[in-house]
Design an enzyme around this catalytic site. Structure first.
Site, PDB file in Angstrom:
ATOM      1  N   ASN A 160      66.835 120.023  33.731  1.00  0.00           N
ATOM      2  CA  ASN A 160      65.669 119.172  33.989  1.00  0.00           C
ATOM      3  C   ASN A 160      64.609 119.242  32.896  1.00  0.00           C
ATOM      4  OD1 ASN A 160      65.755 121.816  35.334  1.00  0.00           O
ATOM      5  ND2 ASN A 160      63.629 121.434  35.846  1.00  0.00           N
ATOM      6  N   SER A 206      68.434 115.176  44.957  1.00  0.00           N
ATOM      7  CA  SER A 206      67.080 114.990  45.478  1.00  0.00           C
ATOM      8  C   SER A 206      66.701 113.524  45.314  1.00  0.00           C
ATOM      9  CB  SER A 206      66.113 115.873  44.687  1.00  0.00           C
ATOM     10  OG  SER A 206      64.796 115.665  45.139  1.00  0.00           O
ATOM     11  N   ALA A 207      66.224 112.891  46.399  1.00  0.00           N
ATOM     12  CA  ALA A 207      65.976 111.444  46.352  1.00  0.00           C
ATOM     13  C   ALA A 207      64.878 111.057  45.364  1.00  0.00           C
ATOM     14  CB  ALA A 207      65.613 110.945  47.754  1.00  0.00           C
ATOM     15  N   THR A 244      66.165 116.443  63.737  1.00  0.00           N
ATOM     16  CA  THR A 244      66.234 114.980  63.709  1.00  0.00           C
ATOM     17  C   THR A 244      66.183 114.508  62.261  1.00  0.00           C
ATOM     18  OG1 THR A 244      65.115 114.905  65.827  1.00  0.00           O
ATOM     19  CG2 THR A 244      65.074 112.875  64.515  1.00  0.00           C
ATOM     20  N   CYS A 336      57.664 121.769  38.340  1.00  0.00           N
ATOM     21  CA  CYS A 336      57.488 122.721  39.430  1.00  0.00           C
ATOM     22  C   CYS A 336      56.801 123.986  38.935  1.00  0.00           C
ATOM     23  CB  CYS A 336      58.839 123.117  40.027  1.00  0.00           C
ATOM     24  SG  CYS A 336      59.729 121.724  40.667  1.00  0.00           S
TER      25      CYS A 336
HETATM   26  N1  PMP Z   1      66.667 121.182  41.045  1.00  0.00           N
HETATM   27  C1  PMP Z   1      66.118 120.623  39.971  1.00  0.00           C
HETATM   28  C2  PMP Z   1      66.894 120.581  38.696  1.00  0.00           C
HETATM   29  C3  PMP Z   1      64.832 120.074  40.039  1.00  0.00           C
HETATM   30  O1  PMP Z   1      64.285 119.535  38.944  1.00  0.00           O
HETATM   31  C4  PMP Z   1      64.130 120.122  41.268  1.00  0.00           C
HETATM   32  C5  PMP Z   1      62.742 119.532  41.406  1.00  0.00           C
HETATM   33  N2  PMP Z   1      61.880 119.796  40.349  1.00  0.00           N
HETATM   34  C6  PMP Z   1      64.762 120.715  42.371  1.00  0.00           C
HETATM   35  C7  PMP Z   1      66.026 121.223  42.219  1.00  0.00           C
HETATM   36  C8  PMP Z   1      64.069 120.779  43.703  1.00  0.00           C
HETATM   37  O2  PMP Z   1      64.073 119.507  44.281  1.00  0.00           O
HETATM   38  P1  PMP Z   1      63.104 119.077  45.470  1.00  0.00           P
HETATM   39  O3  PMP Z   1      61.814 118.686  44.840  1.00  0.00           O
HETATM   40  O4  PMP Z   1      63.785 117.908  46.096  1.00  0.00           O
HETATM   41  O5  PMP Z   1      62.995 120.225  46.400  1.00  0.00           O
END
Ligand code: PMP
Length: 393
Positions: A160, A206-207, A244, A336
């Site tokens: 990422n 992840s959507a 749900t 993140c």
């Molecule tokens: N894996 C990767 C490579 C990501 O970039 C991210 C989000 N930054 C995640 C997992 C986590 O995804 P989510 O935000 O849907 O929890």
């Protein structure tokens, strides 16, 4: 405002917004047998079909979750526990080793660390990467061969922060030969390269990275892969993930997968070519104007969408704030972890020194990106660089 941070969240596509609005208006629980319930169920199942198609899976392999963080935890913890359940009597099926690449997202790294800390008899080892940001398959081969006990390997399909594509086909072969299980975090790669669940045992999505909504994701489970539920309660999703279903989130996720498949199905991969041209243009202009710019992973195979560059002399935090003041939205490292002043674990794993890593910015493009946006990033970066050079002189 130019938005070049699709790897953090790709803005919602209009088709996803429509699907979400439609789902919100249904007013029924997908588990209810009455008419509204059945309408809601149909929405969930249609979305499941699209998400399955994205990774060449069948719909029954798809488990919807609250996002990739949950999916990664479910895969890791569910595999370890499921391998116990599957064959209590046979020690051979127990997972005793977790091999996680050094460049995994924190949702994989932290979950693996916690799992190793809390489970007696499970050891965590980190798989190194090359300077180019590619998982060292030779090191993995040795790790799989040495030591005893079944391994669970986690390697993402593409990183990422750098966009570097990982050799999943080769890793799949190595893990299969060793009788190990393989988790592939395909969050960043989805829609940008072809994905195939048959190469691994667990694949996570992840959507919101696909221009769908935040708070929706999926774990795709390979055939015969062990999995124990981590959330129990109602028997939703065949008891593997109680709760749900997030109807509107899932509807938006399905619409995102459908849109991506429409792009991908263009014979010549036109959408990927279009995005790659924007990214290549960005890099060419930055390099021309600031020749000592470093592009991380430049010599490796990368996704069409991502560029991680360092401009020596600048600092990541300054870059992001200064560009933001110009109305240009980019990221430093992984979103993140931004907000925390810590060097990127991905760049350090690639052997990038701390100072250079501290001068990096990530630019990531997607479905609604344009070359004009890339030009805005460059123009803003050049202004900042000349101010910094003038101060240094
Ligand atoms: N894996 C990767 C490579 C990501 O970039 C991210 C989000 N930054 C995640 C997992 C986590 O995804 P989510 O935000 O849907 O929890």
């Amino acid at each position: 405002m130019p938005y070049c941070d699709h790897n953090a969240t790709s803005p919602l596509r209009p088709a996803c917004r429509d699907a979400i609005a439609h789902a919100l208006a249904i007013g029924g629980n997908p588990s209810s047998v009455h008419a509204n319930g059945r309408t809601a169920r149909a929405v969930v199942e249609e979305a499941r079909d699209w998400v399955a198609k994205l990774v060449r899976a069948t719909p029954d392999q798809v488990i919807f979750t609250s996002g990739a963080t949950e999916s990664n935890t479910l895969a890791l913890c569910g595999a370890v526990e499921g391998a116990l359940d599957q064959n209590e009597a046979r020690q051979a099926s127990r997972i005793t080793r977790l091999f996680v690449s050094a460049i995994e997202h924190s949702s994989v790294l932290r979950a693996a660390e916690r799992l190793a800390e809390r489970s007696a008899g499970i050891r965590l080892e980190i798989i190194p990467v090359t300077e180019g940001g590619v998982v060292d398959t030779e090191a993995l081969r040795v790790m799989l061969r040495e030591g005893k006990g079944r391994a669970l390997v986690a390697v993402m399909a593409a990183n990422n922060e750098t966009g570097v594509v990982q050799p999943i086909a080769e890793i799949s072969r190595l893990t299969r030969e060793a009788g190990a299980l393989l988790l592939v975090d395909a969050v960043t790669a989805a829609g940008k390269i072809d994905l195939d669940i048959s190469l691994c045992d667990y694949l996570t999505l992840s959507a919101h990275k696909l221009a769908g909504p935040q708070g929706a994701g999926a774990l795709i489970v390979g055939e015969n892969a062990p999995l124990a539920a981590q959330l129990v309660g109602g028997g939703q999703q065949k008891g593997l993930r109680a709760g749900t279903e997030n109807l509107s989130g899932i509807a938006g996720f399905g619409a995102a997968a459908k849109a991506v498949l429409a792009d991908v199905s263009l014979e010549d991969g036109a959408e990927r070519v279009r995005i790659a041209a924007i990214r290549d243009h960005f890099e060419a202009v930055v390099k021309r104007e600031i020749p000592d710019t470093v592009i991380f992973g430049e010599t490796s195979e990368r996704l069409c969408s991502t560029s991680n560059v360092a401009v020596p002399g600048l600092s990541s935090d300054n870059i992001v704030i200064s560009l933001d003041l110009d109305g240009v939205q980019v990221s430093t490292g992984s979103s993140c972890s931004s907000g925390k002043i810590a060097p990127s674990h991905v760049l350090s794993a690639m052997g990038v020194d701390e100072k250079l890593a501290g001068a990096s910015l990530r630019v990531s493009f997607g479905w609604n990106s344009s070359q004009a946006e890339a030009d805005c990033v460059v123009a803003s970066l050049l202004r900042l660089n000349s101010r910094a050079s003038a101060r240094a002189a």
